[in-house]
Design a protein around this motif. Structure first.
Motif, PDB file in Angstrom:
ATOM      1  N   HIS A   3     -37.620  76.172  65.814  1.00 15.23           N
ATOM      2  CA  HIS A   3     -37.735  75.878  64.386  1.00 15.23           C
ATOM      3  C   HIS A   3     -39.183  75.529  64.048  1.00 15.23           C
ATOM      4  N   THR A   4     -39.807  74.687  64.860  1.00 11.59           N
ATOM      5  CA  THR A   4     -41.199  74.292  64.635  1.00 11.59           C
ATOM      6  C   THR A   4     -42.141  75.475  64.806  1.00 11.59           C
ATOM      7  N   HIS A   5     -41.934  76.262  65.840  1.00 10.65           N
ATOM      8  CA  HIS A   5     -42.802  77.418  66.070  1.00 10.65           C
ATOM      9  C   HIS A   5     -42.671  78.446  64.953  1.00 10.65           C
ATOM     10  N   LEU A   6     -41.477  78.617  64.442  1.00 12.95           N
ATOM     11  CA  LEU A   6     -41.293  79.559  63.341  1.00 12.95           C
ATOM     12  C   LEU A   6     -41.978  79.048  62.081  1.00 12.95           C
ATOM     13  N   TRP A   7     -41.951  77.748  61.878  1.00 11.55           N
ATOM     14  CA  TRP A   7     -42.686  77.182  60.743  1.00 11.55           C
ATOM     15  C   TRP A   7     -44.179  77.463  60.890  1.00 11.55           C
ATOM     16  N   GLN A   8     -44.696  77.313  62.100  1.00 11.39           N
ATOM     17  CA  GLN A   8     -46.106  77.588  62.330  1.00 11.39           C
ATOM     18  C   GLN A   8     -46.436  79.054  62.033  1.00 11.39           C
ATOM     19  N   ALA A   9     -45.541  79.967  62.400  1.00 10.25           N
ATOM     20  CA  ALA A   9     -45.740  81.391  62.096  1.00 10.25           C
ATOM     21  C   ALA A   9     -45.736  81.614  60.584  1.00 10.25           C
ATOM     22  N   ALA A  10     -44.793  81.010  59.869  1.00 11.45           N
ATOM     23  CA  ALA A  10     -44.731  81.154  58.410  1.00 11.45           C
ATOM     24  C   ALA A  10     -45.983  80.575  57.758  1.00 11.45           C
ATOM     25  N   SER A  11     -46.487  79.481  58.316  1.00 10.57           N
ATOM     26  CA  SER A  11     -47.699  78.863  57.795  1.00 10.57           C
ATOM     27  C   SER A  11     -48.901  79.796  57.949  1.00 10.57           C
ATOM     28  N   GLU A  12     -48.988  80.472  59.068  1.00  8.77           N
ATOM     29  CA  GLU A  12     -50.097  81.415  59.294  1.00  8.77           C
ATOM     30  C   GLU A  12     -49.975  82.644  58.397  1.00  8.77           C
ATOM     31  N   VAL A  13     -48.761  83.119  58.157  1.00  9.56           N
ATOM     32  CA  VAL A  13     -48.563  84.250  57.240  1.00  9.56           C
ATOM     33  C   VAL A  13     -48.983  83.840  55.827  1.00  9.56           C
ATOM     34  N   HIS A  14     -48.652  82.618  55.442  1.00  7.18           N
ATOM     35  CA  HIS A  14     -49.058  82.109  54.130  1.00  7.18           C
ATOM     36  C   HIS A  14     -50.584  82.062  54.026  1.00  7.18           C
ATOM     37  N   ALA A  15     -51.234  81.590  55.077  1.00  3.59           N
ATOM     38  CA  ALA A  15     -52.702  81.536  55.075  1.00  3.59           C
ATOM     39  C   ALA A  15     -53.296  82.940  54.998  1.00  3.59           C
ATOM     40  N   ALA A  16     -52.718  83.890  55.723  1.00  2.00           N
ATOM     41  CA  ALA A  16     -53.203  85.274  55.690  1.00  2.00           C
ATOM     42  C   ALA A  16     -53.043  85.875  54.299  1.00  2.00           C
ATOM     43  N   PHE A  17     -51.959  85.525  53.622  1.00  2.00           N
ATOM     44  CA  PHE A  17     -51.726  85.995  52.253  1.00  2.00           C
ATOM     45  C   PHE A  17     -52.924  85.676  51.370  1.00  2.00           C
ATOM     46  N   HIS A  18     -53.440  84.457  51.498  1.00  4.72           N
ATOM     47  CA  HIS A  18     -54.563  84.040  50.665  1.00  4.72           C
ATOM     48  C   HIS A  18     -55.897  84.635  51.103  1.00  4.72           C
ATOM     49  N   LEU A  19     -55.960  85.173  52.298  1.00  2.00           N
ATOM     50  CA  LEU A  19     -57.203  85.774  52.777  1.00  2.00           C
ATOM     51  C   LEU A  19     -57.307  87.254  52.422  1.00  2.00           C
ATOM     52  N   LEU A  20     -56.204  87.869  52.019  1.00  3.71           N
ATOM     53  CA  LEU A  20     -56.237  89.277  51.641  1.00  3.71           C
ATOM     54  C   LEU A  20     -56.870  89.434  50.269  1.00  3.71           C
TER      55      LEU A  20
END
Length: 153
Positions: A80-97
């Motif tokens: 659960h924690t690791h998946l949250w970390q993955a979602a957090s990184e996808v969110h950060a990538a969204f803002h970098l595009l």
């Protein structure tokens, strides 16, 4: 009679979602027809939604598994924690595009009301912040070190 966990039609929606992800992954693979299309914000928004829903599913599985099987419940909580970390990184990538409809200075800001798609019912930032509140209630700060829910981009 077989148990539902061994039946071919157990969890049909989860299997359908997995099949959809497999199909999409194959479709993104390089082919002879040309280079793969680069990722865009909409793609990451949909992926983030998928990760968030799987995150919620893992949360519920961990909660129901932990009382009768503590070790398995802890493993699910870790996932659960690791998946949250993955979602957090996808969110950060969204803002970098890059965003072609907004000036560069505004493109990286986390402003759900100004997303190029308009303010849908639940934007990636709103979804991320909402799931972040749940994570912070159930996860220790050590587990979440370096992964914040704030949109400071």
């Amino acid at each position: 009679m077989t148990s539902p966990t061994h039946s071919n039609d157990a969890y049909p929606y989860l299997r359908a979602a997995s099949a959809g992800v497999r199909h999409h992954t194959r479709a993104l693979a390089p082919s002879d027809t040309g280079p793969p299309r680069p990722t865009d914000r909409l793609h990451l928004d949909v992926l983030h939604a998928h990760l968030t829903f799987v995150h919620q599913l893992l949360d519920r599985l961990a909660e129901t598994t932990r009382p009768p099987h503590p070790a398995a419940g802890r493993r699910l909580a870790s996932a659960h924690t690791h998946l949250w970390q993955a979602a957090s990184e996808v969110h950060a990538a969204f803002h970098l595009l890059p965003n072609s409809t907004v000036a560069d200075g505004e493109a990286s800001a986390c402003r759900p009301d100004r997303l190029p798609e308009g303010p849908p019912v639940l934007t990636i930032c709103q979804r991320h912040l909402a799931s972040g509140h749940v994570v912070r209630r159930k996860t220790t700060p050590t587990d979440l070190r370096a992964h914040t829910t704030a949109c400071a981009r």
